[in-house]
Structures are given as C-alpha cells and as structure tokens.
Motif scaffolding. Structure first.
Motif, PDB file in Angstrom:
ATOM      1  N   LEU A 188      44.289 -25.496 -12.934  1.00 34.68           N
ATOM      2  CA  LEU A 188      44.490 -24.046 -12.919  1.00 34.68           C
ATOM      3  C   LEU A 188      44.464 -23.494 -11.496  1.00 34.68           C
ATOM      4  N   VAL A 189      43.508 -23.957 -10.711  1.00 32.93           N
ATOM      5  CA  VAL A 189      43.381 -23.406  -9.359  1.00 32.93           C
ATOM      6  C   VAL A 189      44.525 -23.895  -8.470  1.00 32.93           C
ATOM      7  N   SER A 190      44.931 -25.161  -8.653  1.00 35.47           N
ATOM      8  CA  SER A 190      46.077 -25.655  -7.870  1.00 35.47           C
ATOM      9  C   SER A 190      47.293 -24.782  -8.083  1.00 35.47           C
ATOM     10  N   SER A 191      47.568 -24.472  -9.355  1.00 39.03           N
ATOM     11  CA  SER A 191      48.804 -23.737  -9.573  1.00 39.03           C
ATOM     12  C   SER A 191      48.686 -22.328  -9.007  1.00 39.03           C
ATOM     13  N   ALA A 192      47.469 -21.789  -8.971  1.00 45.11           N
ATOM     14  CA  ALA A 192      47.295 -20.482  -8.330  1.00 45.11           C
ATOM     15  C   ALA A 192      47.541 -20.584  -6.830  1.00 45.11           C
ATOM     16  N   PHE A 193      46.982 -21.626  -6.223  1.00 42.11           N
ATOM     17  CA  PHE A 193      47.212 -21.836  -4.791  1.00 42.11           C
ATOM     18  C   PHE A 193      48.701 -21.945  -4.503  1.00 42.11           C
ATOM     19  N   GLU A 194      49.405 -22.614  -5.406  1.00 44.55           N
ATOM     20  CA  GLU A 194      50.812 -22.828  -5.133  1.00 44.55           C
ATOM     21  C   GLU A 194      51.649 -21.567  -5.270  1.00 44.55           C
ATOM     22  N   MET A 195      51.045 -20.520  -5.805  1.00 48.94           N
ATOM     23  CA  MET A 195      51.817 -19.286  -5.957  1.00 48.94           C
ATOM     24  C   MET A 195      51.561 -18.294  -4.831  1.00 48.94           C
ATOM     25  N   ILE A 196      50.618 -18.609  -3.950  1.00 51.73           N
ATOM     26  CA  ILE A 196      50.329 -17.671  -2.866  1.00 51.73           C
ATOM     27  C   ILE A 196      51.298 -17.939  -1.729  1.00 51.73           C
ATOM     28  N   ALA A 226      42.126 -17.260 -11.101  1.00 55.32           N
ATOM     29  CA  ALA A 226      42.223 -18.623 -11.612  1.00 55.32           C
ATOM     30  C   ALA A 226      40.849 -19.280 -11.617  1.00 55.32           C
ATOM     31  N   ILE A 227      40.069 -18.989 -10.587  1.00 55.48           N
ATOM     32  CA  ILE A 227      38.740 -19.604 -10.518  1.00 55.48           C
ATOM     33  C   ILE A 227      37.854 -19.058 -11.631  1.00 55.48           C
ATOM     34  N   ILE A 228      37.904 -17.742 -11.802  1.00 56.01           N
ATOM     35  CA  ILE A 228      37.091 -17.153 -12.876  1.00 56.01           C
ATOM     36  C   ILE A 228      37.514 -17.709 -14.225  1.00 56.01           C
ATOM     37  N   GLY A 229      38.826 -17.745 -14.426  1.00 50.33           N
ATOM     38  CA  GLY A 229      39.328 -18.255 -15.705  1.00 50.33           C
ATOM     39  C   GLY A 229      38.881 -19.680 -15.934  1.00 50.33           C
ATOM     40  N   SER A 230      39.014 -20.521 -14.906  1.00 50.84           N
ATOM     41  CA  SER A 230      38.667 -21.912 -15.136  1.00 50.84           C
ATOM     42  C   SER A 230      37.156 -22.082 -15.252  1.00 50.84           C
TER      43      SER A 230
END
Ligand SMILES: Nc1ncnc2c1ncn2[C@@H]1O[C@H](COP(=O)(O)OP(=O)(O)O)[C@@H](O)[C@H]1O
Ligand SMILES: [Mg+2]
Lengths: 582, 349, 356
Positions: A188-196, A226-230
């Motif tokens: 989850l966090v990787s995909s968030a990083f990839e969207m910034i 993403a961090i909160i969600g995960s």
C-alpha cells in the motif's frame, strides 16, 4: 397482437399512448432473475451468518429464549478480560513493528537508488506467499529458548546457558505476527510513494529544505493516508490471526482473544458465548474502519492523486548501504531465515542436530506424501478449496460489480456494501457465524467441503469485489450495449466481452485470493470436518504433536505448489500484479 | 513406520505366528459375517486421541491389509478436541465417526450416558489380558484398547540418571526452572486425568509451585517427548511408549523415570457410536483392535499388548513391576471441569 | 402502421424532461436525422428507440408492434435493431471479422453463410484486407467502418447511429458521411441518425427532425428545412438568417418602411397581430441602382459593415426608412465599400413567416 395494434389503423395522433403495453413475455429478460439470484447468494453468504452470530449471542443455549447471560459468561472472568486487553496490546505492538518494517522498505524500493531493490521486492513478495504459521514454526526452530538455532549459537559463543531470545514470549508473538503481514504495508505504501510527483518535493527543495527535511515534511505527509490505512489493516489482521497465537501464545502463556475463542469452542461447546465474545473484534474492526474514513475525509490528506508527474529517485550516497543493511535485516527476519530453517528441518531426521550427512533424509517428505493419513488429501483439499474459492469469488464479484456499476437493481449500493462487508469480519468470527448458521440442522453442512468453500468465498469476496469493480468501471458501457443491440443478452455480453476484456485484471485478483485461501487457517479451524481437513489444520496438528520435521516437509510442499501457481500467474500477468492496488 | 521393520529381528517367533494367522485367512464365522457387511459399507472412520497420528496410521494400514476392501480413515486430535468434535456432531445429528479411541474413559462414560454409544462385545475379548479386559465397561459399551502410563521423560545428554527427577513433586524443584514441559488439561484427555491425580495427591499447591518453574505448556501430551529429544526441555510429562520407542528406534537421548509416587495409568477406551455410519466396519475394527496383529504391533512399539501371552518388548517393565495409579471414571468426569478452570487460572492460558 | 412510430414519447429524469411529447413516424427504408444542440435529448430519444432507456410517457412501435411503453419495454436484444456508437464500441478482444460475425453467430446462422456475409460486407466497407486485424491495430476511420459493417451485416430492422463521426478528424468525417449515405442507398435500412452537425444531417438524411429542449421543432427534408423553417429556432439553427418583425394588416404585412402582400409570400394568412419572418442572406441581393422588377422588393440604404469570407461577401445593410439591418450574402464580384449607398432587393417568395 394486442388491442393497441388495432387502434393503429386509426388516426395515430388521437391515440392515447399511455394505454400502449408490451406483452410481459416480450419484456422478460432472464438475466433479471439472475441478478436477484445473486443478491440472494449475498444474503446466504453474508447476512445470514452474521445475523445468526449476533442473534445467538443473545440466545439461551438451553431454552432458546432471549438472554444476556452469554455476555456475562464471556466477560465475567478476569482471565477473559485479560485476553481482550492482551489482544489490543499485541495488536498495537504489531502495528508499530509492521510500519517499522514496511514503510522504510517501501520508500527504499520505490524512491531511492538503494542497491538490491528487486531482491528486496521479491523477498517481500515471499512474505506474502509464506503463511504466518509456517513463519511461526520457522521462528520456533530459530528461537526456541533452549534449542533454537540462534540460542544454540549464542550458547556456543558465550558459554551462557540463558536463552538470548525466546520466541515463546510477548515479543516473539509480536515479531512473528508482524513478519507475517508487513507485506501489506509495503504494497500500500509503495503504491502511494509511486504516485507522488517529484515536483512537490522540488518545490520544497527550492524553498531551501534539504533532502531529509523534504522527506519528513513533504513526502511522508503525502503518503500518510496510505500509512494510516495500512496501519489499520495491520491491526485488524493481527488481532484476528489464529495460527501464530495457536503456536506461540499457549507456550508463552499470553492468552489472546482467538485462543479464548477456541476455549469456548472446546468441550463443552459454548457457541453462544463464543458469539458474545467475538463481538468486540467485530466492533473494533467496524469502529476503526469508520475512524479511518473520518480521518481521511479531513482536508489536507487528499493530494495524492492519480497520475502524478515525473518521479525521480533520491540519491542516497553512502547511506544507501545503511538502508540496504536495514532492508536485508528485515527480509532475513521475515522470510530468509525462517524459510531456510524450515527447509533444513524438512530434510532432517532431527532438526536440532544441524546440517550433516547422517541427519539428511527424504523420510519426512515420504511420510507426509505416502504414509500420513490425511496430509495428501489435505493438500488436495487446500489447493482445491483455494481454486474453488478464488474462482467462485471472482465470478460472483464480477457479477455483483456489474450489477452495481450498471445499476441493474434498485439498491445496488447495498449490494456493494454487502460485498465488501466481510472485510470487517475476522476469519475466526466468520467461521463461528458460518458454524452457527449452516453447520447444524436444518442446513447441516457440518463436515463438508461446501461449508468451508462458502466461508472462504465470503472471506475473500471483498478482494474480489474491489478488483472486479475497478475492472468493470474501466469498460465503456457501449461495449456491452453493442452486444445487446445485436441480439445478445446481458449474460452474453458478460461472457463474450466484459469477461474477456477483464481477463488479466480478474486473473490478478484470482491469484491474490488463491494464495491466502490455499493457506487459510483462521476460517478453517472451526469448520473442518474429519474428512475435510486442509493443510493448515494438519500442520497445526503436527505442531501439536511436536513433529516439526514432518510439519516442515508438508509446509514446504504447500509452498512449492503455491509458488508454482503464482509463477504461472506472473508469467501470464507480468510480475507487477501484486503491486497494483486492490 | 520404519520402526516397525527395524525391530522385526527381535520378534521372529511372534511374527511367524502373526503371519500364519493372516496368511491362512482363517476367519471365524462371526468375523466373516462382519467382514462381508463391512465391505458393503466400504470404510470405517476412526476418531482417535489414544495414540499419535503416525501410530494410528500404522494400525489402520494393518487393518486394511487384513480386510481388503474396507478403507480405514484416521482422524487424530488431542483428547478433548476430538471429544468436542464428536459432541458437536451428536448435537448436529451428523455423526461422521464410527468409533472413538481415547485415553480418558470418562468421555466414554459421558457418551454412554447420553445414549450415544452402541453395545458390542467383540469375539476377541476372550483372549484379552483379564485385568485389562475388566477395566472396560461391564455392559460392553466400550472396550479397553490400550494402556499407556504417563511417566516422566528426561534428556540423557543434558541430565544424568542421578540428577533426573524421581517422582512427580521433583518437577516442582526450582532446578528445573524453564526446563519442564507438560500438556494442557483442556486439550489433552490424559493430561486432564494427570492434573486430577496431582491435585488429589498434593493439592493445588503442586501446580502453584510448578507454575514458578515456567513449564512449556503444549496442547497435546504427545509433544513432550519431542521437546525432550530435541533438548528444548530437559524433563517432561510423557506417555511411556513414546519415550521407549524414541530411545530404542531413533536412538534418541531420552529415558524414562517411573515416578515413585505412581505413574498415571489411564486405561484407553474404544467405543462404537450408536449412529455410526458404518456400524459393521466399526465392529470389525474394534474386534481387530483386540486381535493378534495389533497385539504384535503394540508390543513392537513398546506398548502393553492387550492379548494374553504376547511377549513384552525388550526393556519394557511389566505393568505390575512399578507403581501405578488410576482415576476412577466417574470421579474424573466430576472433577475435570473445575480442574481445567483452575489450571487456566493458575497458568493464565 | 409500417415503419417506426414514436407517439407522444417522453422521458423524465428527476424533475427534468429530457424528451417530451415527441411524435415521429419514420417510413420503412427512410433515413431520418435527429438534429439539435447538445443536451436537447437526441441521445435519450435514440436510446429509447434502442430499448436501453424506458420511456416515462408515450410509446414506440415498430411495424405496428409496441416496443416501448412506460409499463415496460422489449429489451434491446429482442428488437432486431443495430446501433453505431459514438465510441465505436468495437470489441478489442475480437478480430475485425469476429466483430462483424458476432451478430450473425448470435442468430445461429450456418458457418458458411456467416463467412459469406461477413466477406461481402467487409468488401462493401473496403475492409477485406484487414479482416484478421485486432481493433487496436486499426485507425479511427477503419474502426468506424468495422462498426458500420458490424451493424449492417445483420440486416437490422432499424439502424441507429449516435454521433458516429464526432470522434473523427474533419477530412475523415467528410468521407464517412458519404460512406454512410452510400451504405444506406445500398441496403435501404430504416435509419435514425443523431448529430448536432447540420452538414452531416443534410448530406445523409431523407428527412431531418430538429429538436430543441426535448421537443420536436420541425421535421422536413433538408431543403424544406432550409427554405421553409417553421420556427425561429429552426431558422437560426439551420444556416444563418435575418429576423424581421411586422404587423399583419388586411392583406399585407407591414414592416418598418415597407409592406409585403400576403399573396407574394405564398402562404395563407389571416390578418391581425404581430408576426416574425425569416429572410436568408442568400434570398437578397445588393445593387448600386434600383432594379424595377415585378414583385421584387427594393429598399434604399447603405452598407454598414463588410467582411470577405472567401466564397462570399458578408455585408450588413441598413435601410434608409425604418433603419432595418440585414445580413446579405453577395458573390465576390459584388464589391460595396462600407458607407456606399446601395439598393437591397428581396425575393418576397423567400420571406418565411415563423413562430417564436
Ligand atoms: N441518465 C440521466 N440522468 C439524468 N439526466 C439525464 C440522463 N441522461 C440524460 N439526461 C439529461 O437529459 C438531457 C438530454 O440529454 P441527451 O439525450 O444526452 O442529449 P443530447 O444527446 O441531445 O446531447 C440533458 O439535460 C441531460 O443532462
Ligand atoms: Mg448525445
């Protein structure tokens, strides 16, 4: 044909069109019955078990009347309350550890020039494939207080007789639970990083912030959702997990909710008390997911949007090796070390003896494949259930997503809600609900594969639904309308157009379900019958008899089969399917 | 099953005897009738907590070999777990097991009182060791299907014979801190009886002290010997046959202490369920349990054979050569729930 | 009644009437366009004909059989129609020939016949050489041809087209207009064509139904729509025009500065009340001197603005008496600098009374 056509002969402007009717048999679309049928299935899969669970928690086992006694019994003992608070403590500690593992690895792999990023990615993926209870057994071999490998080496080095690490402890429980689930944080966090986009970071740089400050002030706040969600998902996963506590928390004498539930499920069976005792899990889950929605709805957390701009990786300089060492440590703890000792044990006559020619044997594999009474059937059962659950869940979810997206039924929104709602039901609680609703007469599915298949389908329906509904949304409705106007019904459209177009998406979702379903323990534990055991349950039984070598062999076989299926899938889908958000 | 074959040498005479019986296929009329009926039923499902999975699988294989065409399914779990399953099935009116073997005959009595058992007196009863035969239900609702005394195991590499505990109370000696393993009375049937016995002998104080030694608590009684063999724990509560067979067949560093205050002798019991899906196969199987093949198989694996005249394995002491204690069946039933609860309170799990 | 009949057709979304009281009769083999600005209800009407949307009032009949009514409708798959979509909706998982064969296969035709018909129709749309391609390997125009082939190959009772050309670039659009026209001439399929482009509608249609705000304004042949618009909306939507207000007398309409007899306009009219007429820029002529011709109206005045559009001049002429302003189209040779006095000639037969 009807009275309308007779009036046609007259002046058509004077007709009263309101009276025109199409005969019912021409209006009939058989597919409409299918939609209703599917909605019915959701009732069977989700509403009935959960309803039965809640009802039975208020039902007197003897009289069948209404009572609060079950709650009194469930919460009337200090020990039972301790198990609850222990569970919360354990869950919180697991979240911290999972974030410590998952977030830096995600950042390192998606935004830095750290060496060995692919190795780390594959290893994390390995953590997805390795069931938590196998990692748990691996860690028992590694960190059993007296003979665990780590302790033996420690004793040899220092001459000490005290254990360095003891897996049968709170820390051990937390560690093993965390390594069994941090891949979700990573994904989850990787995909968030990839969207910034780097532009946002550049903006901070221009204003004078250094790389570290930028990361802290800009990058991390942006992946916060993403961090909160995960973190929430990690917590929920941790408190609902059964296998690891079964292995560790009894010897560690650290009771948790799932273990307490098995007590209610032992002789004398107190189903109603178990139902009452599982309510907190359900409520906590629902409350946390509600909280997540609330937090994310606040302003300031909305900016991670679709496309993003160009992304540059951060040049770490010599820090890249520090980061790499950390990643290496995490994947060793999570995958490499437990997997290696398991493999070693699987080929050993006695795992404590270590690696030597005398100790080497194929006997454990021979035993589980040809001598053990239920392991072969259990392997087939697990794989079969995995395939069945993944296939049915995907097909069912495709239809539901279709109904919802195309608004084929009134209250389609309710269907969508139902399809994702099992998400908030811990596996073990789901199993109790299924047991209460379907195991006993009049349905009497006790001891059949059917009841497990139904429970597994329900458990994994949310994954299937989110995958399918993203897929259906991506298909232009005119694609199907083209089928219909040419004479095909909706089902033809689904079969010839929607299905084939979503093949890859659905296959990716299928794998995401198959892997955990073939290993599922929490849901299976109360639903297996004498002749319908699955590998996870057999493994647990082997651990109970202390047959760790044979357990390792059977566990390795399960892993090999799953890896083979996944490998075929990745060849077909490309290795990225895991990283797509589900 | 390799241990079965590696000990063939010591038992040639018995083997010849067994082979003769099996080879001649001389079945009695009653047996033949049962076999015919069982073949029609096709299979038998055996719920067992009496032995380990591996050992039970071996018994099933012998059965299938002798009675071709009747499949034997083993369902093994620890005593309380399998009993709970069965009660669940009785409640669900979906009985799937045909017969059950347990180390806690109190379970049999409860099933009998529920009317869940069928009466059956197997032909082979006549050849049983009389003492063992008489431990069973007088009305033939269950038979005695084994005796596995619960004793103390210790690791011979880590503990000398002199250091080893001599009796149960020695387990509470602080020198064993972090080195004891016991089972859990809520999971294991025989550990349930053992807990009652310890409480009867020494009061709950015994467990308060044991708790200070931080014992490793397993679910089944069957993992204690493995913990000792691996050296994870130095001493453990364990069933005698598992210790002897580990020591002899696997050359594992493990030895037995026969506690001077008395090994627990739980008579294992086997009964047929009234609603058994395969009643004839169940009867055939129960009779087979008392037959020569199983007596042979038991003896080879350091268990007490049930038939009179079958020699004990080498190094095995006759039952009457050391002190044993049993728990009265009805007493076990009445005391168990409280004892389980107390155990959970003391050990926190 | 043969053909496609819409009776008092209406569709309401919430509080909005997307389509209201729509009456239309399309004869077998006829090509009718629904023309109107975006949001006027064309798509809704077309999708009601297709069966994707149920009407909330009125009905749709085909050859005397009711297809749609508020109480329920025959589903699209049972209507025997076909449709060409704005997005083409070519199935990317099938080749060109599989796409085209799909409808035939649904009808369970023998494989031989399917092959023959697919071959023939691909020939017609000049796509035979690309039969085994996948849609991703085709250009937009080629995809459009596939859509066309796929729709006509089943010989539908009615062919529906929803802005089929709006995603093409200008040149292709031009070409495809004629392609569609040619296909219609060849197969004579009853067709309903939705567009907001009057040029497309003019080229392809036998008749054009002009829609506004969910209602039918006028249905006529392209020429009649242009030359005899019935409403202000139609007159201004099709081509450009001048609106003039006048008062009806006993036998004449009085405008500011001049009058025209009813007879000259060629429409029956009764006296009394205000009236608006439409005069196309092409219905007038500018000249330097007065032309004394019978029946022609001559107005003196001067040129106020001029722009040269290439093929024509676009002048604004102001009459001396009454100060009326007219837009006038003139051939490139008729040059009138701004400010020059001039005479405006109007053909009274091309003065069209309209309703507002
Ligand atoms: N599904 C719908 N729900 C609500 N309003 C709609 C829907 N479909 C169309 N409309 C409204 O009906 C009107 C006509 O729409 P449409 O038929 O698509 O127009 P056109 O095709 O002529 O551009 C518009 O105002 C549109 O917003
Ligand atoms: Mg439109």
């Amino acid at each position: 044909m009807t009275s309308v056509s007779d009036t046609d002969a007259m002046s058509w402007t004077k007709d009263e069109p309101a009276k025109a009717r199409v005969p019912w048999h021409q209006r009939l679309q058989p597919a409409n019955l299918l939609w209703l049928f599917l909605a019915g299935i959701l009732v069977v899969l989700i509403i009935a078990p959960m309803w039965t669970l809640v009802i039975s928690s208020f039902t007197d086992a003897k009289t069948g009347g209404w009572t609060l006694h079950n709650y009194a019994e469930a919460y009337g003992k200090e020990r039972h309350i301790t198990a609850l608070t222990n569970t919360l403590k354990m869950g919180a500690a697991v979240v911290v550890l999972k974030l410590l593992f998952g977030v830096p690895l995600a950042w390192a792999c998606s935004r830095t020039d750290m060496p060995g990023r692919n190795f780390v990615r594959y290893s994390v993926f390995g953590a997805f494939i390795m069931p938590p209870y196998l990692a748990g057994v691996g860690w028992i071999l590694l960190a059993g207080p007296n003979t665990g490998w780590i302790n033996k080496i420690w004793h040899a080095l220092t001459g000490s007789t005290e254990p360095l690490v003891n897996i049968f402890s709170f820390g051990g429980l937390v560690l093993v639970t965390a390594i069994g689930g941090f891949f979700l944080v990573f994904v989850l966090v990787s995909s968030a990083f990839e969207m910034i986009s780097s532009e946002m970071e550049d903006a901070a740089n221009i204003l004078g912030a250094g790389p570290f400050k930028t990361a802290m002030k800009v990058t991390f706040p942006l992946v916060m959702p993403a961090i909160i969600g995960s973190a929430l998902l990690s917590f929920l996963g941790a408190i609902a997990l059964y296998g690891v506590p079964a292995l560790i928390s009894i010897p560690a004498r650290y009771p948790v909710v799932v273990i307490q539930l098995t007590e209610f499920f032992s002789f004398p069976l107190r189903l109603e008390v178990a139902a009452a005792y599982s309510m907190p899990l359900l409520l906590i889950t629902a409350a946390l997911l509600g909280l997540q929605k609330l937090i994310l709805r606040r302003k300031g957390y909305v900016s991670v949007s679709g496309k993003g701009g160009e992304r540059r990786i951060v040049k770490l300089g010599k820090w890249r090796w520090v980061l790499f060492t950390y990643c290496l440590m995490v994947v060793s703890l999570a995958v490499v070390m437990p997997f290696l000792v398991l493999l070693l044990a699987a080929f050993s006559q006695s795992w404590t003896t270590g690696f030597s020619f005398d100790n080497f044997t194929f006997g454990n594999f021979h035993y589980v494949l040809f001598e053990h009474s239920s392991s072969r059937r259990a392997l087939l059962g697990s794989i079969g259930l995995g395939i069945a659950a993944a296939t049915v869940a995907i097909v069912l979810a495709l239809f539901i997503a279709y109904i919802v997206q195309r608004r084929l039924l009134p209250f389609s929104g309710v269907l969508a809600f139902l399809a994702v709602s099992p998400y908030v039901v811990p596996g073990i609680v789901l199993a109790i609900g299924f047991y209460a609703a379907y195991a006993l007469p009049p349905v009497a599915l006790y001891g059949t594969y059917m009841i497990m298949a139904l429970a597994f389908i329900t458990r994994f329906l949310p994954i299937a639904f989110t995958t399918s509904s993203a897929g259906v949304r991506s298909i232009h409705p005119e694609m199907e309308e083209a089928v219909r106007i040419l004479g095909g019904g909706r089902t033809t459209a689904l079969r010839h157009v929607v299905g084939p177009l979503l093949k890859r998406t659905l296959a990716g979702g299928w794998l995401l379900i198959f892997v955990p379903a073939a290993q599922e323990l929490s849901t299976a534990i109360f639903l297996v019958g004498p002749t319908t055991r699955v590998v996870s349950v057999v493994l647990l039984d082997l651990s109970e008899e202390g047959e760790l070598e044979k357990l390792a062999a059977l566990g390795s076989l399960l892993l090999i089969i799953i890896v083979a299926v996944v490998a075929v899938g990745m060849k077909y889908l490309g290795r990225d399917f895991m990283l797509r958000r589900s | 099953m390799k241990h079965v074959f590696s000990y063939v040498a010591g038992f040639v005479p018995a083997l010849v005897l067994a082979a003769g019986i099996a080879g001649a296929a001389e079945m009695t009329d009653g047996e033949k009738q049962l076999y015919e009926a069982a073949r029609k039923e096709g299979s038998v499902t055996w719920y067992v907590s009496q032995t380990t999975t591996e050992f039970a699988d071996g018994m099933c294989n012998l059965f299938e070999k002798k009675y071709a065409g009747v499949e034997c399914n083993v369902v093994r779990a620890s005593g309380q777990v399998i009993f709970q399953r069965l009660v669940q099935e009785l409640q669900a009116k979906a009985v799937q097991g045909d017969l059950m073997s347990t180390n806690d005959d109190g379970q049999m009595l409860q099933l009998k009182e529920q009317g869940a058992l069928a009466q059956f007196a197997p032909e082979n009863l006549k050849d049983m060791v009389p003492v063992l035969r008489d431990m069973a239900d007088k009305e033939h609702y269950w038979i005695t299907s084994g005796v596995s005394p619960l004793v103390i195991a210790y690791n011979t590499k880590l503990v000398t014979e002199a250091e080893a505990p001599k009796n149960w109370t020695d387990l509470t000696d602080p020198k064993w801190k972090g080195q004891v393993a016991v089972g859990h009375p809520s999971f294991s049937g025989s550990v349930g009886l053992w807990t009652i016995l310890m409480n009867d002998l020494y009061g709950w104080d015994f467990f308060e002290k044991l708790e200070k030694n931080a014992p490793q608590i397993g679910r089944s009684v069957a993992d204690g010997h493995n913990l000792v063999v691996s050296g994870e724990r130095k001493v453990a509560l364990a069933p005698l046959p598992l210790i002897l067979s580990d020591a002899a067949t696997k050359k594992a560093p493990i030895a037995v202490v026969y506690p001077t205050d008395g090994a627990l002798l739980p008579p294992s019991a086997t009964g047929i369920l009234k609603d058994a899906p395969h009643p004839n196969a169940a009867r055939l199987f129960e009779n087979f349990l008392l037959g020569p093949e199983i007596a042979e198989y038991f003896s080879k694996d350091y268990r007490y054979p049930l038939r009179a005249g079958v020699p004990l394995a080498e190094g095995m002491r006759p039952l009457d050569s050391y002190k044993t204690r049993s728990i009265e069946t009805t007493e076990g039933i009445s005391k168990l729930p409280d004892i389980q609860e107390k155990f959970r309170d003391t050990f926190g799990i | 009644m043969d053909g496609l009949v819409l009776r008092k057709l209406g569709r309401r979304f919430g509080a909005v009437d997307a389509v209201l009281d729509f009456d239309l009769h399309i004869k077998p083999g006829e090509f009718v366009s629904l023309l109107g600005p975006s949001g006027c209800g064309k798509t809704t009407t077309l999708r009601m004909i297709a069966g994707f949307i149920d009407p909330t009032s009125g009905s749709i009949e085909l050859d005397g059989k009711v297809l749609s009514a508020p109480s329920g409708s025959v589903p699209p798959e049972k209507r025997g129609m076909s449709m060409i979509f704005q997005s083409y909706a070519i199935w990317p998982n099938m080749t060109v020939s599989e796409n085209v064969a799909f409808g035939l296969n649904l009808r369970k035709l023998p494989a031989e016949e399917v092959r023959a018909r697919v071959g023939a129709v691909l020939e017609t749309v000049r796509m035979s050489h690309l039969a085994d391609r996948y849609p991703a390997e085709l250009s937009g125009g080629q995809q459009q041809r596939v859509a066309l082939a796929r729709a006509v190959v089943i010989r539908p009772a009615v062919l529906l087209l929803d802005e089929p050309l709006s995603n093409l670039d200008a040149n292709l659009r031009e070409e495809m207009r004629f392609e569609i026209k040619r296909m219609h001439d060849e197969f004579r399929i009853t067709s309903v064509y939705v567009t907001h482009d009057q040029g497309e509608a003019m080229v392809t249609s036998d008749r054009i139904a002009v829609m506004n705000n969910g209602r039918l304004e006028q249905i006529d042949t392209p020429y009649a729509l242009y030359s005899r618009p019935k409403t202000r909306f139609v007159a201004s939507f099709i081509g450009r025009t001048n609106f003039l207000s006048g008062i009806r007398g006993n036998s004449m309409i009085d405008f500011a500065g001049f009058s025209v007899p009813f007879a000259a306009i060629g429409e029956e009219m009764t006296g009394g009340g205000p009236i608006t007429v439409s005069i196309r820029p092409q219905a007038m002529k500018l000249s330097a001197t007065e032309m004394a011709k019978d029946k022609t109206i001559n107005l003196p005045g001067s040129v106020k603005q001029s722009s040269f559009l290439g093929e024509t001049w676009d002048y604004v002429f102001q009459s001396r008496e009454g100060g009326l302003q007219f837009r006038v189209a003139a051939p490139p040779a008729d040059v009138f600098p701004v400010g020059t006095p001039a005479w405006l000639q109007i053909d009274p037969a091309q003065i069209v009374p309209i309703t507002d």
